[in-house]
Design a protein around this motif. Structure first.
Motif, mmCIF file in Angstrom:
data_model
loop_
_atom_site.group_PDB
_atom_site.id
_atom_site.type_symbol
_atom_site.label_atom_id
_atom_site.label_comp_id
_atom_site.label_asym_id
_atom_site.label_seq_id
_atom_site.Cartn_x
_atom_site.Cartn_y
_atom_site.Cartn_z
ATOM 1 N N PHE A 147 22.493 83.659 -40.318
ATOM 2 C CA PHE A 147 23.367 84.173 -41.338
ATOM 3 C C PHE A 147 24.610 84.742 -40.595
ATOM 4 C CE2 PHE A 147 20.983 87.727 -40.501
ATOM 5 C CZ PHE A 147 21.751 88.946 -40.586
ATOM 6 N N GLN A 148 25.855 84.456 -41.230
ATOM 7 C CA GLN A 148 26.596 85.305 -40.725
ATOM 8 C C GLN A 148 27.512 86.760 -40.591
ATOM 9 O OE1 GLN A 148 28.741 83.520 -37.584
ATOM 10 N NE2 GLN A 148 29.738 85.155 -37.090
ATOM 11 N N CYS A 149 27.195 87.737 -40.230
ATOM 12 C CA CYS A 149 27.646 89.481 -40.968
ATOM 13 C C CYS A 149 29.329 89.343 -41.448
ATOM 14 C CB CYS A 149 28.003 89.777 -39.545
ATOM 15 S SG CYS A 149 29.679 89.656 -39.052
ATOM 16 N N ALA A 150 29.370 89.904 -42.381
ATOM 17 C CA ALA A 150 30.504 89.987 -42.821
ATOM 18 C C ALA A 150 32.093 89.765 -42.888
ATOM 19 C CB ALA A 150 30.601 91.008 -44.685
ATOM 20 N N LYS A 151 32.367 90.097 -41.031
ATOM 21 C CA LYS A 151 33.160 91.009 -40.619
ATOM 22 C C LYS A 151 34.626 90.157 -40.546
ATOM 23 C CE LYS A 151 30.853 93.393 -36.605
ATOM 24 N NZ LYS A 151 31.250 93.568 -35.238
ATOM 25 N N SER A 152 33.916 88.850 -40.581
ATOM 26 C CA SER A 152 35.210 88.141 -40.878
ATOM 27 C C SER A 152 36.101 87.906 -42.033
ATOM 28 C CB SER A 152 35.057 86.367 -40.105
ATOM 29 O OG SER A 152 34.084 85.835 -40.501
ATOM 30 N N VAL A 153 35.665 87.749 -43.402
ATOM 31 C CA VAL A 153 35.076 87.637 -44.329
ATOM 32 C C VAL A 153 36.470 89.601 -45.055
ATOM 33 C CG1 VAL A 153 34.796 88.401 -46.979
ATOM 34 C CG2 VAL A 153 33.680 86.684 -45.613
ATOM 35 N N LEU A 154 35.495 90.462 -44.276
ATOM 36 C CA LEU A 154 35.787 91.932 -44.932
ATOM 37 C C LEU A 154 38.092 91.576 -43.611
ATOM 38 C CD1 LEU A 154 33.195 94.243 -44.139
ATOM 39 C CD2 LEU A 154 34.358 93.845 -46.718
ATOM 40 N N ARG A 155 38.214 90.846 -43.078
ATOM 41 C CA ARG A 155 38.933 91.062 -42.217
ATOM 42 C C ARG A 155 40.394 89.986 -42.732
ATOM 43 N NH1 ARG A 155 35.877 90.642 -37.250
ATOM 44 N NH2 ARG A 155 35.460 89.114 -36.936
ATOM 45 N N SER A 156 40.000 89.665 -43.417
ATOM 46 C CA SER A 156 40.437 88.612 -43.919
ATOM 47 C C SER A 156 40.928 88.585 -45.789
ATOM 48 C CB SER A 156 40.101 87.096 -44.053
ATOM 49 O OG SER A 156 39.014 87.174 -45.751
ATOM 50 N N GLY A 157 40.103 90.031 -46.002
ATOM 51 C CA GLY A 157 39.984 89.684 -47.551
ATOM 52 C C GLY A 157 40.205 89.166 -48.602
ATOM 53 N N LEU A 158 39.338 87.879 -47.791
ATOM 54 C CA LEU A 158 38.504 87.016 -48.844
ATOM 55 C C LEU A 158 39.017 87.330 -50.209
ATOM 56 C CD1 LEU A 158 39.354 83.750 -48.563
ATOM 57 C CD2 LEU A 158 35.904 83.954 -47.989
ATOM 58 N N TRP A 159 37.250 87.924 -50.669
ATOM 59 C CA TRP A 159 37.691 88.229 -52.211
ATOM 60 C C TRP A 159 37.819 89.126 -53.207
ATOM 61 C CZ3 TRP A 159 35.548 83.575 -52.534
ATOM 62 C CH2 TRP A 159 34.540 83.000 -51.504
ATOM 63 N N ASP A 160 39.466 89.705 -52.058
ATOM 64 C CA ASP A 160 40.271 90.347 -52.916
ATOM 65 C C ASP A 160 41.129 90.114 -53.655
ATOM 66 O OD1 ASP A 160 41.610 93.175 -53.106
ATOM 67 O OD2 ASP A 160 41.547 93.951 -50.988
ATOM 68 N N ALA A 161 40.580 90.518 -55.003
ATOM 69 C CA ALA A 161 41.532 89.657 -55.963
ATOM 70 C C ALA A 161 42.902 89.991 -55.348
ATOM 71 C CB ALA A 161 41.024 90.522 -57.391
ATOM 72 N N ALA A 162 43.044 91.546 -55.239
ATOM 73 C CA ALA A 162 44.801 92.158 -55.365
ATOM 74 C C ALA A 162 45.483 91.233 -53.568
ATOM 75 C CB ALA A 162 44.901 93.493 -54.393
ATOM 76 N N ARG A 163 44.614 91.113 -52.853
ATOM 77 C CA ARG A 163 45.318 90.049 -52.184
ATOM 78 C C ARG A 163 45.520 88.013 -52.170
ATOM 79 N NH1 ARG A 163 42.095 92.260 -46.499
ATOM 80 N NH2 ARG A 163 43.413 90.578 -45.321
ATOM 81 N N GLN A 164 44.758 87.939 -53.621
ATOM 82 C CA GLN A 164 45.432 86.501 -54.338
ATOM 83 C C GLN A 164 46.614 86.051 -53.623
ATOM 84 O OE1 GLN A 164 42.969 85.965 -57.792
ATOM 85 N NE2 GLN A 164 41.226 85.875 -55.996
ATOM 86 N N VAL A 165 46.516 84.914 -53.438
ATOM 87 C CA VAL A 165 48.014 84.288 -53.260
ATOM 88 C C VAL A 165 48.262 83.443 -54.838
ATOM 89 C CG1 VAL A 165 49.422 82.775 -52.636
ATOM 90 C CG2 VAL A 165 47.767 83.943 -50.740
ATOM 91 N N GLU A 166 49.501 83.555 -55.511
ATOM 92 C CA GLU A 166 50.516 83.015 -55.935
ATOM 93 C C GLU A 166 50.321 81.774 -56.182
ATOM 94 O OE1 GLU A 166 51.045 83.489 -59.437
ATOM 95 O OE2 GLU A 166 49.994 85.908 -59.579
ATOM 96 N N ARG A 167 50.218 80.605 -56.614
ATOM 97 C CA ARG A 167 49.995 79.293 -56.177
ATOM 98 C C ARG A 167 51.480 78.304 -56.427
ATOM 99 N NH1 ARG A 167 50.243 75.963 -54.447
ATOM 100 N NH2 ARG A 167 49.710 73.527 -54.054
#
Length: 202
Positions: A147-167
């Motif tokens: 398993f890979q730790c969460a650092k890259s996901v946390l840095r990217s905000g991948l699952w943060d709805a506030a950071r989602q991009v409008e298509r």
């Protein structure tokens, strides 16, 4: 010197890895790793062939990658663009890697192994979805998983709805094709694409 050219130089720059990061790499699945695979609706498949590397998205309902045993996974091949880049590579070189992602979860799972393209009717049946069989399945023999730790996901905000991009803020698929071919009919393509996405996922 501004370019690393030897393993010794690389090791001197980064030092030794943490013991925990080495211990988590295993030659077979353990129950927590099985749980991560079962919860994942999306994986990235990496392969290599004579023309170079390929990295391809794979996705379906959680558990679409099935666990046959602690060292074997089954990945059905759903309809796509028929480039079959990954499959071509696997015919030439069976080495593959998988990265499993789970929406809302920071940790990911990495699996390395060797794949074979199977037409075994029993395995195809295991890959059935929406009443349809896959054309082929990958049987993946695990060499290592961790398993890979969460650092890259946390840095990217991948699952943060506030950071989602409008298509709509980015070029559509049709607009990209028109940049390649100035005469491309964007409207017809995108209208037909919506129909294809509704009717040909399986």
């Amino acid at each position: 010197m501004t370019t690393i050219t030897t393993l010794d130089e690389l090791q001197a720059l980064y030092g030794e890895s943490h013991e925990r990061s080495r211990r988590k790499e295993l030659p077979r699945l353990i129950e927590p790793y099985r749980a991560l695979i079962a919860a994942s609706p999306f994986a990235v498949l990496a392969s290599v062939g004579r023309d170079g590397l390929d990295c391809s998205p794979r996705g379906d309902a959680p558990g679409f990658v099935q666990i046959l045993d602690d060292q074997t996974l089954l990945l059905p091949d759903r309809p796509g663009n028929n480039r079959i880049d990954s499959l071509r590579n696997i015919v030439e070189n069976p080495q593959v890697a998988l990265l499993f992602l789970i929406p809302g979860v920071g940790e990911s799972l990495r699996v390395n192994g060797r794949a074979e393209i199977s037409l075994d009717p029993a395995l195809l049946e295991l890959g059935r979805a929406q009443g349809k069989l896959p054309r082929s399945v990958l049987r993946i023999h695990i060499h290592s998983c961790y398993f890979q730790c969460a650092k890259s996901v946390l840095r990217s905000g991948l699952w943060d709805a506030a950071r989602q991009v409008e298509r709509a803020s980015l070029p559509s698929a049709g607009e990209i094709f028109r940049c390649i071919d100035a005469n491309f009919d964007v409207e017809t393509y995108e209208r037909d694409m919506q129909h294809r996405q509704r009717t040909s996922l399986y």
